[in-house]
Design a protein around this motif. Sequence first.
Motif, PDB file in Angstrom:
ATOM      1  N   THR B 246       0.824  -1.206   0.000  1.00  0.00           N
ATOM      2  CA  THR B 246       0.000   0.000   0.000  1.00  0.00           C
ATOM      3  C   THR B 246       0.863   1.265   0.000  1.00  0.00           C
ATOM      4  OG1 THR B 246      -0.152   0.000   2.408  1.00  0.00           O
ATOM      5  CG2 THR B 246      -1.871  -1.166   1.200  1.00  0.00           C
ATOM      6  N   GLY B 247       2.157   1.080  -0.033  1.00  0.00           N
ATOM      7  CA  GLY B 247       3.044   2.234  -0.149  1.00  0.00           C
ATOM      8  C   GLY B 247       3.655   2.225  -1.539  1.00  0.00           C
ATOM      9  N   THR B 248       4.965   2.243  -1.621  1.00  0.00           N
ATOM     10  CA  THR B 248       5.633   2.191  -2.919  1.00  0.00           C
ATOM     11  C   THR B 248       6.116   0.769  -3.178  1.00  0.00           C
ATOM     12  OG1 THR B 248       6.354   4.456  -2.604  1.00  0.00           O
ATOM     13  CG2 THR B 248       7.509   3.192  -4.282  1.00  0.00           C
ATOM     14  N   THR B 249       5.847   0.283  -4.394  1.00  0.00           N
ATOM     15  CA  THR B 249       6.396  -1.007  -4.806  1.00  0.00           C
ATOM     16  C   THR B 249       7.710  -0.742  -5.519  1.00  0.00           C
ATOM     17  OG1 THR B 249       4.227  -2.006  -5.002  1.00  0.00           O
ATOM     18  CG2 THR B 249       6.007  -3.039  -6.237  1.00  0.00           C
ATOM     19  N   VAL B 250       8.758  -1.414  -5.096  1.00  0.00           N
ATOM     20  CA  VAL B 250      10.076  -1.162  -5.686  1.00  0.00           C
ATOM     21  C   VAL B 250      10.637  -2.448  -6.291  1.00  0.00           C
ATOM     22  CG1 VAL B 250      10.581   0.744  -4.111  1.00  0.00           C
ATOM     23  CG2 VAL B 250      11.308  -1.565  -3.498  1.00  0.00           C
ATOM     24  N   THR B 251      11.403  -2.277  -7.351  1.00  0.00           N
ATOM     25  CA  THR B 251      12.072  -3.410  -7.984  1.00  0.00           C
ATOM     26  C   THR B 251      13.511  -3.024  -8.327  1.00  0.00           C
ATOM     27  OG1 THR B 251      11.004  -2.666 -10.033  1.00  0.00           O
ATOM     28  CG2 THR B 251      10.086  -4.611  -8.991  1.00  0.00           C
ATOM     29  N   PRO B 252      14.302  -2.626  -7.324  1.00  0.00           N
ATOM     30  CA  PRO B 252      15.684  -2.219  -7.602  1.00  0.00           C
ATOM     31  C   PRO B 252      16.573  -3.435  -7.868  1.00  0.00           C
ATOM     32  CG  PRO B 252      15.318  -2.262  -5.239  1.00  0.00           C
ATOM     33  CD  PRO B 252      13.983  -2.592  -5.891  1.00  0.00           C
ATOM     34  N   ALA B 253      17.769  -3.166  -8.376  1.00  0.00           N
ATOM     35  CA  ALA B 253      18.741  -4.248  -8.573  1.00  0.00           C
ATOM     36  C   ALA B 253      19.180  -4.795  -7.215  1.00  0.00           C
ATOM     37  CB  ALA B 253      19.942  -3.728  -9.352  1.00  0.00           C
ATOM     38  N   LEU B 254      19.229  -3.917  -6.211  1.00  0.00           N
ATOM     39  CA  LEU B 254      19.637  -4.341  -4.862  1.00  0.00           C
ATOM     40  C   LEU B 254      18.693  -3.755  -3.821  1.00  0.00           C
ATOM     41  CD1 LEU B 254      21.624  -5.527  -2.727  1.00  0.00           C
ATOM     42  CD2 LEU B 254      22.928  -3.388  -2.928  1.00  0.00           C
ATOM     43  N   TYR B 255      18.179  -4.621  -2.942  1.00  0.00           N
ATOM     44  CA  TYR B 255      17.338  -4.169  -1.836  1.00  0.00           C
ATOM     45  C   TYR B 255      17.968  -4.644  -0.536  1.00  0.00           C
ATOM     46  CZ  TYR B 255      13.179  -3.059   0.896  1.00  0.00           C
ATOM     47  OH  TYR B 255      12.311  -2.508   1.814  1.00  0.00           O
ATOM     48  N   VAL B 256      18.236  -3.710   0.377  1.00  0.00           N
ATOM     49  CA  VAL B 256      18.838  -4.054   1.658  1.00  0.00           C
ATOM     50  C   VAL B 256      17.820  -3.748   2.760  1.00  0.00           C
ATOM     51  CG1 VAL B 256      20.801  -3.712   3.199  1.00  0.00           C
ATOM     52  CG2 VAL B 256      21.104  -3.406   0.723  1.00  0.00           C
TER      53      VAL B 256
END
Lengths: 262, 316
Positions: B246-256
């Motif tokens: 319900t916030g931001t959906t992210v699809t980065p190369a790296l998620y920490v």
Amino acid sequence: MRILVTVKHTPDLQSQRSFTDGRVTRTAEDGTMNELDEYAVEAALQLVEAAGEGEVYALTVGGPDAVAAVRKALQLGVHHALHVSDEAVGGSDVFGTAKVIAAAVNKIHGEAPLDLVITGMAALDGLTSMLPTALAAELDWSQLTLASALSVADGEATIERHLADAHETVSAPLPAVVSVTDELNKPRFPNFKLIMAARKAPVTVWTLEDLGVNAADAGAGASRTTVVDASERPPRADRVKVTDTGDAGTQLADFLIEKGLA
Amino acid sequence: MTTVAVLIDHRDGAVTRPSLEALTLARSLGTPVAVWLGESPSADAAAQLGEYGATEVRVVDVADARLAASAAAALGAASDDADVIVVISTFVTKEIVTRLAMTTGAGVVVDAAGAEIVDGKVEALQTVFAATWNVRTRIDADKAIIGVRPNTTQATPADSAGAGTIIDVSVDLPETRERVVSVAPVEQSDGTPLAEAPVVVSGGRGTGGDYTLVSELADLLGGAVGASRDATDEGWISHEHMVGQTGTTVTPALYVACGISGAVHHRGGMQASGTIVAINMDPDAPIFEIADFGVVGSLFDVIPQTIERIKERRGA
């Protein structure tokens, strides 16, 4: 104040979710009312309670099991439950679904005018957030979406919406379709008395014919899209888990550098 | 030849990176034309759109297209001849394309991770159910609209640039029932917005509200700072940073993920990320089920060491 809330029967988030023949698998056991619809039910109940008069309708569309969604709404305190149940609805896209819901809304609206239709911000299975907009367009009512604050006065609804680039305040005349976020309120828990009453409460069941919707305008046949393939993704391979004994930070840095990520 | 209209996202007159990704995707589907809502772009911006393949830059000079119905009318006027329309999937564009599809009969797939033409029809790819399933959807309607997520296509300039010719398109905006009473711009932190960032470093309950280390690591990796619902509910950090369904959906190369247990709502907003790293005191935290590299330990011990090591190896 007369309000209709749309609620969707979706697989429980904690269950094993899957696809069958290109559609989301829905079972009576694992299904529930879409969690985000609880905020819509709460918003409707609060508005009616504040006005000191009015009624809340909960409406769901789907097969026989979908009744679980309106039963949940009854447990929370809505006054009337409506269920559009028709084989022909299965496989509808958002536009077909909007058409069916709009017909049901108009039926209730025709008996006595509604002020609002309130929906959740998204269904946690599809997450497209398109239905509220499609419904407002279909009904030709005002569209107020992603409300994190909502007030109704003098024949107008006003919302606040938090977008990535701005916080907006938007007003529009009633009747309006309002979608609400999980920031708007804290949904109540069902109480024992309502749970018992919800078991026996009548649910009005309509078919497409009852609503005057042509079966060819809804369902899989009318859908503008077709799921051609759905497959479970393989789990991530070669996962590493270390317990820090003093050098895990260094190991992490080396991992990131080797991967070309740092 | 398939004409593909791409709705360009721009900030302070500059084309955003997801727009270049969308143009790159559009080139694989047909001939891209850029659609620009707002004041005419600078020559540089138009040239850049050309470099990424736009043969035309269609400008609809609408002063205010914040309402979905207005923006849909503007986009529709500039994409009348397009077989395919590509937008960057956000809450706002999803409403715009819904309106446009209602008037054009287009078929729509949003939150797509890619698309291709198969037997003359557009097929879009999505990951659903918190990125545990892949779904391929064919758009049967004559006109196809795709909302594509940032970071799902590698932006590359075209082998042969498009002309990027600016063409003005006029439109009569519809009367809307809604009225925008006020708009307060959200102060953007420096750097890339969360949804577009190639790296996201998020902090949750385990930070205890102290984002110093999380921010420092994000800066070092050229990323943005995210947060869990717990942290935004506590008021430790603003809602704009919330990663989740319900916030931001992210699809980065790296998620920490730092001090985040990994509730299902959070995972739904980041599970499609490239590489996932988790640092958490609790060895049973569900975030470890999806972490490529998990550290059971305190972020206050681990992150400073990671930062020091990266700096040391970069210096070497």
